[in-house]
Design an enzyme around this catalytic site. Sequence first.
Site, PDB file in Angstrom:
ATOM      1  N   GLY A  41       0.594  -1.508  -0.229  1.00  0.00           N
ATOM      2  CA  GLY A  41      -0.097  -0.344   0.186  1.00  0.00           C
ATOM      3  C   GLY A  41       0.991   1.295  -0.196  1.00  0.00           C
ATOM      4  N   CYS A  42       0.471   2.681   0.498  1.00  0.00           N
ATOM      5  CA  CYS A  42       1.905   3.465   0.150  1.00  0.00           C
ATOM      6  C   CYS A  42       2.195   3.448   1.765  1.00  0.00           C
ATOM      7  CB  CYS A  42       0.684   4.670   1.866  1.00  0.00           C
ATOM      8  SG  CYS A  42       1.167   5.613   2.052  1.00  0.00           S
ATOM      9  N   PHE A  43       3.429   3.896   0.811  1.00  0.00           N
ATOM     10  CA  PHE A  43       4.560   3.476   0.822  1.00  0.00           C
ATOM     11  C   PHE A  43       5.617   4.230   1.713  1.00  0.00           C
ATOM     12  CE2 PHE A  43       6.055   5.791  -3.429  1.00  0.00           C
ATOM     13  CZ  PHE A  43       5.914   6.387  -3.124  1.00  0.00           C
ATOM     14  N   CYS A  45       4.023   4.765   4.393  1.00  0.00           N
ATOM     15  CA  CYS A  45       3.657   4.495   5.349  1.00  0.00           C
ATOM     16  C   CYS A  45       4.742   2.753   5.605  1.00  0.00           C
ATOM     17  CB  CYS A  45       2.084   3.696   5.946  1.00  0.00           C
ATOM     18  SG  CYS A  45       0.867   5.057   6.047  1.00  0.00           S
ATOM     19  N   TYR A 198      -3.072  11.138   7.941  1.00  0.00           N
ATOM     20  CA  TYR A 198      -3.224  10.792   6.644  1.00  0.00           C
ATOM     21  C   TYR A 198      -3.216   9.053   6.927  1.00  0.00           C
ATOM     22  CZ  TYR A 198      -2.251   6.714   3.372  1.00  0.00           C
ATOM     23  OH  TYR A 198      -2.467   5.616   2.614  1.00  0.00           O
TER      24      TYR A 198
END
Length: 222
Positions: A41-43, A45, A198
Amino acid sequence: MLIGMREVKGAMLALLIAGALCLQAKRLEAAERAVLVVAGGCFWCVEADFEKVRGVIEAESGFTGGTVANPTYRAVTHGGTGHLEAVRITFDPAQVTRGQLLHMFLRSVDPTDARGQFCDRGETYTTAIFVSDQTEKEIAKAAVATAAADLGKEVVTPIRDLGTFWPAEAYHQDYYKSRDIVLTRFGPRQKATAYRLYRDACGRDARVRELWGGDAPFAGQS
């Protein structure tokens, strides 16, 4: 004063010794480093999570898995490049093993979701483990099998051959700890603050805790 041949030879010998020591140090450093590439997912994170792990030397946000060379963040998120947001984790295998990192990785994502991760939907945000050879593939297969057994559900995270890893723009590196100011829907914020807002809004830690409970290694540490 003229420099004698003895002094010249001594200086040359010293340079040769220094060069040999430098080369040896570089070889030892290389021997103490290994690389793991994962998509979770979101890199931002994934990078933030794994830079906390003892034995991890560096985590770098980027893209892999697609067919487009030198992809930009805008192009990847727009779709059509085939790339996933990914993180290249450089680590010291004497301190942490590939298997241990994969154990943590699978418990830091929702490996039952084939359509994205948390609030981020679409192929770009799907999970994957990338491997370079058969040994790495076997380690990854064992990690996936253990995760599925522990979870009691099918793990859909694929194991894929690693191609070129393209680092993301400098703007995205170390986003989670940057003090640079960016404009968000909450107004101007430091990147580190924007990242936390976020992550909370996306529900990443809440979903990971729901799935993995106390086995989630990073939930609540953002």
